[in-house]
Design a protein around this motif. Structure first.
Motif, PDB file in Angstrom:
ATOM      1  N   ALA A 134      45.828  37.449  58.557  1.00 42.05           N
ATOM      2  CA  ALA A 134      44.616  36.848  59.095  1.00 42.05           C
ATOM      3  C   ALA A 134      43.879  37.855  59.988  1.00 42.05           C
ATOM      4  N   TYR A 135      44.639  38.802  60.574  1.00 37.43           N
ATOM      5  CA  TYR A 135      43.999  39.873  61.339  1.00 37.43           C
ATOM      6  C   TYR A 135      42.987  40.615  60.459  1.00 37.43           C
ATOM      7  N   ASN A 219      45.482  29.056  69.742  1.00 34.70           N
ATOM      8  CA  ASN A 219      46.436  29.927  70.427  1.00 34.70           C
ATOM      9  C   ASN A 219      45.703  30.445  71.659  1.00 34.70           C
ATOM     10  N   ASP A 247      39.288  30.092  62.420  1.00 37.62           N
ATOM     11  CA  ASP A 247      40.637  30.647  62.337  1.00 37.62           C
ATOM     12  C   ASP A 247      41.607  29.466  62.352  1.00 37.62           C
ATOM     13  N   TYR A 250      47.180  28.128  62.034  1.00 36.30           N
ATOM     14  CA  TYR A 250      48.265  27.190  62.390  1.00 36.30           C
ATOM     15  C   TYR A 250      48.014  25.789  61.841  1.00 36.30           C
ATOM     16  N   SER A 278      46.719  32.246  56.950  1.00 40.07           N
ATOM     17  CA  SER A 278      47.759  33.279  57.016  1.00 40.07           C
ATOM     18  C   SER A 278      49.031  32.777  56.340  1.00 40.07           C
ATOM     19  N   LYS A 281      52.012  32.595  58.903  1.00 41.49           N
ATOM     20  CA  LYS A 281      52.205  31.361  59.682  1.00 41.49           C
ATOM     21  C   LYS A 281      52.565  30.203  58.739  1.00 41.49           C
ATOM     22  N   LYS A 289      52.354  39.743  55.989  1.00 38.60           N
ATOM     23  CA  LYS A 289      50.964  40.137  56.235  1.00 38.60           C
ATOM     24  C   LYS A 289      50.051  39.862  55.031  1.00 38.60           C
TER      25      LYS A 289
HETATM   26  C1  PLP Z   1      45.072  32.500  66.151  1.00 37.56           C
HETATM   27  C2  PLP Z   1      45.618  33.607  65.316  1.00 37.56           C
HETATM   28  N1  PLP Z   1      44.853  34.114  64.346  1.00 37.56           N
HETATM   29  C3  PLP Z   1      45.276  35.121  63.556  1.00 37.56           C
HETATM   30  C4  PLP Z   1      46.537  35.666  63.726  1.00 37.56           C
HETATM   31  C5  PLP Z   1      46.970  36.808  62.860  1.00 37.56           C
HETATM   32  O1  PLP Z   1      47.720  36.370  61.758  1.00 37.56           O
HETATM   33  P1  PLP Z   1      48.418  37.387  60.741  1.00 37.56           P
HETATM   34  O2  PLP Z   1      49.791  37.640  61.247  1.00 37.56           O
HETATM   35  O3  PLP Z   1      48.400  36.666  59.409  1.00 37.56           O
HETATM   36  O4  PLP Z   1      47.585  38.622  60.703  1.00 37.56           O
HETATM   37  C6  PLP Z   1      47.377  35.171  64.737  1.00 37.56           C
HETATM   38  C7  PLP Z   1      48.704  35.785  64.968  1.00 37.56           C
HETATM   39  O5  PLP Z   1      49.313  35.668  65.980  1.00 37.56           O
HETATM   40  C8  PLP Z   1      46.896  34.119  65.552  1.00 37.56           C
HETATM   41  O6  PLP Z   1      47.649  33.607  66.549  1.00 37.56           O
END
Ligand code: PLP
Length: 458
Positions: A134-135, A219, A247, A250, A278, A281, A289
């Motif tokens: 997701a990053y 988060n 986003d 979760y 993601s 998650k 990833k």
């Molecule tokens: C709110 C949120 N978005 C995106 C991510 C990133 O997810 P990924 O590990 O799939 O890159 C995280 C990871 O901690 C997250 O907490």
């Protein structure tokens, strides 16, 4: 499996490095490059300090139980592990590049799975992009849509990369803060009490606002935005012609009967929303990833331009494993046997265990409705021991976490990290815990807490 932070840093090394770390010290002398020209790009100004590095390092130096970083310390479900094994050993062509914007079986299953949830006909080739976690999805979205002078509304507390990603794209972050509710005597606070002030939110939209980033479940608070809250955000985005970056990593981790609603499913929102997910998650496999973005072609075509000129292809085998995991889940979805039903039930139990245990030493958890996390209020400690060691300018929660790691052997993350600089001191009486942890970690935590409790006795 990781037991503590020291184990994590060993886990983070390769086998050769692990051997070295255990047996000898390797010395290397690096020459620092000095140039007449400026070395780093200006876009890195102000974002080169990463607060996590310090806490991870500290945790690895003490024998501490890591309740800070957000990853499961137990294996993914068997069906997902088998899917990865199958991807490694079946078709040898899975060792090669695949379609740049996503391995077709994965984009197809994501389109059909999420199409039903969002009430949209999703085209696997136009409305889905597979990214490096997701990053990667977030970075691609910011690079594709935000430019010099654009304002991006960020709801605080926020996942910490939103601000640097906005800045690196040349944008200007505009913060709006969730307000905690009033504490009720004898009751634990809940993330549902953390609310947006509608007037304040509306005041943040200007003619320069390009995007709003919405993280639900959030988060670090664990807030699950209600349908009414999402409708407010949606109507402001439509009124001011703003893109919503949603986003929703979760989305399956929701507790106590709360429901996750995707903002893209609200009337008029699909056209202006990017929905980010993601596999890390979703299937408790953060190291895979694999992430994705879903959205209308009018937005996605710009993300594809960034993707094809930067990452281009994501690893094929990971994508094949995620595709097969979704295919498995689709057979069970909506039934008690579904991983998306069983996993949150199990995590609600670990959340409740951790909440009960932490209360025994005077920490005051804020019960989260969703995500991997909850926060705990440390105001009582702040008034009883305000002078913990550290820099006077350092927010209290950072000093508290350092003290807790060193003297109590427990790692958490200071919540001020998730606020913009001007607001850090105002919200420096919370720390964040991750409860997506194995039974053995909970036991190790309880042992540390029992020792802490004994020290409290006069
Ligand atoms: C709110 C949120 N978005 C995106 C991510 C990133 O997810 P990924 O590990 O799939 O890159 C995280 C990871 O901690 C997250 O907490």
């Amino acid at each position: 499996m990781f037991r503590n932070a020291a184990a994590i840093s060993l886990q983070l090394m390769g086998p050769l490095q692990r051997k070295k770390a255990g047996t000898s010290v390797t010395r290397c002398w690096h020459q620092t490059l000095t140039m007449a020209k400026r070395v780093q790009a200006r876009r890195l100004d102000g974002i080169d300090h990463n607060p996590w590095v310090e806490f991870v390092k500290m945790a690895s130096e003490c024998d501490a139980v890591n309740l800070g970083q957000g990853f499961p310390d137990f294996p993914p479900p068997d069906f997902a592990v088998e899917a990865f094994q199958h991807a490694l050993s079946s078709d040898f062509m899975l060792n090669q590049y695949t379609r740049a914007f996503g391995y077709p079986p994965l984009t197809k299953i994501l389109a059909s799975f999420f199409g039903k949830l969002l009430g949209q006909e999703i085209d696997p080739f136009k409305n889905v992009l597979v990214t490096v976690g997701a990053y990667g999805a977030l970075f691609t979205a910011f690079q594709a849509l935000v430019e010099e002078g654009d304002e991006v509304i960020i709801i605080e507390p926020f996942f910490d990369c939103y601000e640097p990603m906005t800045l690196m794209a040349g944008g200007h972050p505009v913060f709006v803060t969730l307000k905690p509710g009033l504490t009720r005597d004898g009751e634990l606070d809940s993330s549902s009490d953390w609310q947006l002030d509608p007037t304040e939110l509306a005041s943040k939209f200007t003619s320069h606002t390009k995007a709003l980033i919405l993280n639900t479940p959030n988060n670090p608070v664990g807030k699950v935005f209600s349908k009414a809250e999402l409708e407010l955000v949606a109507s402001l985005c439509q009124q001011h012609d703003v893109i919503c970056i949603a986003d929703e990593v979760y989305q399956w981790l929701v507790y106590d009967g709360y429901q996750h609603v995707s903002i893209a499913s609200l009337p008029g929102m699909w056209e202006r929303t990017l929905t980010i997910g993601s596999a890390g998650k979703t299937f408790s496999a953060t190291g895979w990833k694999v992430g994705w973005v879903l959205g209308p072609d009018s937005l996605m075509k710009h993300l594809r331009t960034v993707h094809q000129n930067s990452i281009y292809h994501c690893p094929t085998q990971g994508q094949a494993a995620v595709a097969q995991s979704f295919e498995h889940e689709q057979l069970h979805f909506g039934q008690a046997s579904s991983y998306f039903a069983r996993f949150p039930q199990a995590m609600q139990r670990t959340r409740d265990h951790m909440i009960r245990s932490l209360q025994s030493v005077g920490l005051k958890p804020v019960v989260s409705q969703g995500s991997y996390f909850f926060m705990a209020d440390i105001s009582d400690f702040k008034s009883k021991m305000p002078d913990l060691p550290g820099d006077v300018d350092e927010p209290y929660d950072r000093r508290f976490v350092k003290w807790m790691i060193k003297t109590k052997g427990l790692v958490a993350i200071p919540v001020s990290t998730f606020y913009s600089v001007p607001h850090r001191k105002i919200f420096d009486h919370y720390i964040r815990f991750c409860f997506v942890k194995d039974e053995s970690t909970l036991q190790a935590m309880d042992e540390k807490l029992q020792k802490w409790k004994k020290e409290l006795r006069p």
